[in-house]
Design a protein around this motif. Structure first.
Motif, short mmCIF file in Angstrom:
data_model
loop_
_atom_site.label_atom_id
_atom_site.label_comp_id
_atom_site.label_asym_id
_atom_site.label_seq_id
_atom_site.Cartn_x
_atom_site.Cartn_y
_atom_site.Cartn_z
N VAL A 1 37.80 -18.39 -32.69
CA VAL A 1 38.39 -19.32 -33.66
C VAL A 1 37.34 -20.21 -34.32
N GLY A 2 36.11 -20.21 -33.79
CA GLY A 2 35.04 -20.96 -34.45
C GLY A 2 34.55 -22.19 -33.72
N LYS A 3 34.78 -22.27 -32.42
CA LYS A 3 34.35 -23.46 -31.66
C LYS A 3 32.84 -23.62 -31.67
N THR A 4 32.12 -22.53 -31.41
CA THR A 4 30.66 -22.59 -31.38
C THR A 4 30.10 -22.96 -32.74
N THR A 5 30.63 -22.37 -33.79
CA THR A 5 30.16 -22.70 -35.14
C THR A 5 30.37 -24.18 -35.44
N LEU A 6 31.53 -24.71 -35.07
CA LEU A 6 31.80 -26.13 -35.30
C LEU A 6 30.77 -27.00 -34.60
N LEU A 7 30.45 -26.67 -33.35
CA LEU A 7 29.47 -27.47 -32.62
C LEU A 7 28.10 -27.42 -33.27
N LEU A 8 27.68 -26.24 -33.68
CA LEU A 8 26.37 -26.11 -34.31
C LEU A 8 26.34 -26.83 -35.66
N GLN A 9 27.44 -26.80 -36.39
CA GLN A 9 27.51 -27.54 -37.65
C GLN A 9 27.36 -29.04 -37.40
N TYR A 10 28.03 -29.52 -36.35
CA TYR A 10 27.91 -30.94 -36.02
C TYR A 10 26.48 -31.29 -35.61
N LEU A 11 25.88 -30.46 -34.81
CA LEU A 11 24.50 -30.72 -34.38
C LEU A 11 23.54 -30.70 -35.56
N LYS A 12 23.78 -29.83 -36.50
CA LYS A 12 22.91 -29.75 -37.68
C LYS A 12 23.06 -30.99 -38.56
N ASP A 13 24.30 -31.50 -38.67
CA ASP A 13 24.57 -32.69 -39.48
C ASP A 13 24.14 -33.97 -38.78
N ASN A 14 24.15 -33.97 -37.47
CA ASN A 14 23.85 -35.17 -36.70
C ASN A 14 22.42 -35.64 -36.99
N SER A 15 22.27 -36.95 -37.14
CA SER A 15 20.98 -37.52 -37.56
C SER A 15 19.97 -37.67 -36.43
N LEU A 16 20.37 -37.40 -35.20
CA LEU A 16 19.42 -37.51 -34.09
C LEU A 16 18.26 -36.54 -34.27
N PRO A 17 17.04 -36.92 -33.83
CA PRO A 17 15.92 -35.97 -33.84
C PRO A 17 16.24 -34.75 -32.99
N LEU A 18 15.64 -33.62 -33.31
CA LEU A 18 15.93 -32.37 -32.62
C LEU A 18 15.74 -32.46 -31.11
N ASN A 19 14.71 -33.20 -30.67
CA ASN A 19 14.43 -33.25 -29.23
C ASN A 19 15.44 -34.10 -28.46
N LYS A 20 16.30 -34.82 -29.17
CA LYS A 20 17.29 -35.68 -28.51
C LYS A 20 18.68 -35.06 -28.46
N LYS A 21 18.83 -33.86 -29.02
CA LYS A 21 20.11 -33.17 -28.97
C LYS A 21 19.86 -31.72 -28.57
N LEU A 22 20.86 -31.12 -27.92
CA LEU A 22 20.66 -29.78 -27.38
C LEU A 22 21.98 -29.05 -27.23
N TYR A 23 21.95 -27.77 -27.57
CA TYR A 23 23.09 -26.88 -27.34
C TYR A 23 22.71 -25.91 -26.23
N ILE A 24 23.61 -25.72 -25.27
CA ILE A 24 23.42 -24.71 -24.24
C ILE A 24 24.74 -23.98 -24.00
N SER A 25 24.64 -22.76 -23.53
CA SER A 25 25.83 -22.02 -23.11
C SER A 25 25.90 -22.04 -21.60
N ALA A 26 27.07 -22.40 -21.08
CA ALA A 26 27.24 -22.44 -19.62
C ALA A 26 27.01 -21.07 -19.01
N GLU A 27 27.25 -20.04 -19.79
CA GLU A 27 27.04 -18.67 -19.31
C GLU A 27 25.57 -18.44 -18.97
N PHE A 28 24.67 -18.94 -19.83
CA PHE A 28 23.24 -18.78 -19.58
C PHE A 28 22.74 -19.73 -18.48
#
Length: 395
Positions: A43-70
């Motif tokens: 349904v697009g949950k992962t895409t929504l999260l990545l869109q939010y992370l891309k829009d978020n103004s935090l520096p890259l090193n202060k935000k992170l996406y991980i998959s619980a599977e990995f």
């Protein structure tokens, strides 16, 4: 280990091409410390999260996406990983598919109580949050993400923007709303395509293999997500798949629990459990009577596939009445739906709806209050007759 996940995250952001934001993006309060997004695969949950992370103004090193599977393959617990992330200056940790991580409830609780890290997580619709409600409910805000609405599908097809409406707005002002929408587009130019193909965003990635990918998504839910969450033996997943097929060949109102359990070779209580699991996994919609309460070991009055795309994907014959009712139930996922004594749907214990074609009459519900005819094949309604397609603009 943290560097590996950071590099994977950076690559995901670089390759993110999706610009359309789902309805839920505007509804989520991203300022909360612990936010959960649940929903079916695709349904697009992962895409929504990545869109939010891309829009978020935090520096890259202060935000992170991980998959619980990995994360399962690392030697660190989820809490230990979050702790390391915080020590290196991390502020925002997004965890995808958290239902695949054992004992995630305790880990999230520990992170929330001891670390200064914001957590946003996604999980299956069937995730067992209710079993940890006392802990997680007062710490987290949980949002349910449904498949594409008819409104969203039209926006993706046309590039035009349309408002969504609460059900009371549609009931009280449907003529004006339908007039305004049909002044911009012709809904029936898109309605049949939506019913067949429009429920999942990946339709726009590869239309040719849409049903193949849809089957893979549902199979993954049945073969991996539901057994992991509800401790179903792998050998019994074939029974879940058979149940999907048997619902295809049954009318929603002709449910025979005894025959169904015999065909699948399970007892009635196990059948009720399986129906409940498939509903939690967004494969079925169960329509209960007013008297059922929360007891899952009671026969549901009607069973639908979750959305009409599944009917076209799994069922050899598509019955018009079933497709109409399936669409209506799917688009009203945020409302309480019950099976009334008369009519097709009781919504929020207040409104009675009868679904049908343009020749549908008031015969079945003529003596009831707050009654509405939901009519297919009309662009604009009149009085308490409302176009079916318009309920695709609820979210």
């Amino acid at each position: 280990m943290l560097n590996v996940f950071q590099n994977r995250f950076y690559n995901l952001l670089k390759n993110l091409n999706a610009t359309y934001k789902r309805y839920l993006f505007k509804k989520i309060d991203f300022s909360e410390k612990l936010v959960g997004i649940i929903g079916a695969r695709g349904v697009g949950k992962t895409t929504l999260l990545l869109q939010y992370l891309k829009d978020n103004s935090l520096p890259l090193n202060k935000k992170l996406y991980i998959s619980a599977e990995f994360l399962e393959y690392s030697s660190l617990r989820l809490f230990e990983f979050a702790e390391e992330f915080e020590k290196k200056g991390g502020n925002l940790l997004v965890i995808d598919e958290i239902h695949k991580y054992p004992n995630f409830e305790q880990e999230l609780k520990l992170i929330y109580d001891t670390l200064n890290v914001q957590i946003i997580f996604t999980g299956s619709s069937a995730i067992k949050l209710e079993h940890s409600k006392g802990d997680l409910s007062r710490r987290s805000v949980i949002y349910k993400m449904n498949n594409l609405s008819f409104r969203e599908f039209i926006e993706l097809k046309t590039g035009k923007n349309f408002n969504s409406f609460k059900i009371e707005e549609i009931l009280n002002n449907h003529i004006q709303i339908a007039f305004d929408i049909t002044s911009k587009i012709k809904p029936f130019e898109f309605f049949e395509e939506y019913l067949k193909f429009g429920a999942y965003p990946f339709y726009f990635e590869n239309k040719t293999n849409y049903y193949l990918k849809l089957r893979e998504s549902i199979n993954a839910t049945i073969e991996f997500d539901l057994p992991f969450i509800f401790d179903i033996k792998p050998v019994n997943t074939i029974k879940l798949k058979k149940l999907v097929y048997l619902i295809c060949v049954s009318e929603p109102y002709e449910l025979n629990i005894t025959k169904l359990s015999q065909k699948i070779e399970i007892n009635r209580n196990t059948l009720y459990q399986y129906l409940y699991y498939l509903a939690k996994g967004d494969v079925f919609v169960l329509l209960d009577s007013k008297s059922r309460g929360d007891n899952i070991f009671v026969k549901p009055q009607k069973i639908y596939l979750n959305n009409s795309n599944l009917n076209y994907c799994y069922c050899e014959i598509q019955k018009t009445g079933t497709i109409r009712e399936t669409f209506f139930a799917n688009q009203l996922f945020e409302y309480k739906l019950l099976y009334p004594d008369k009519g097709d749907f009781l919504v929020d214990n207040k409104y009675i709806f009868e679904i049908g074609g343009k020749n549908k009459t008031w015969k079945q519900i003529k003596d009831l209050k707050n009654k509405y005819l939901v009519i297919d094949d009309i662009e604009i309604g009149s009085g308490n007759k409302i176009p079916l397609w318009l309920f695709g603009f609820l979210y």
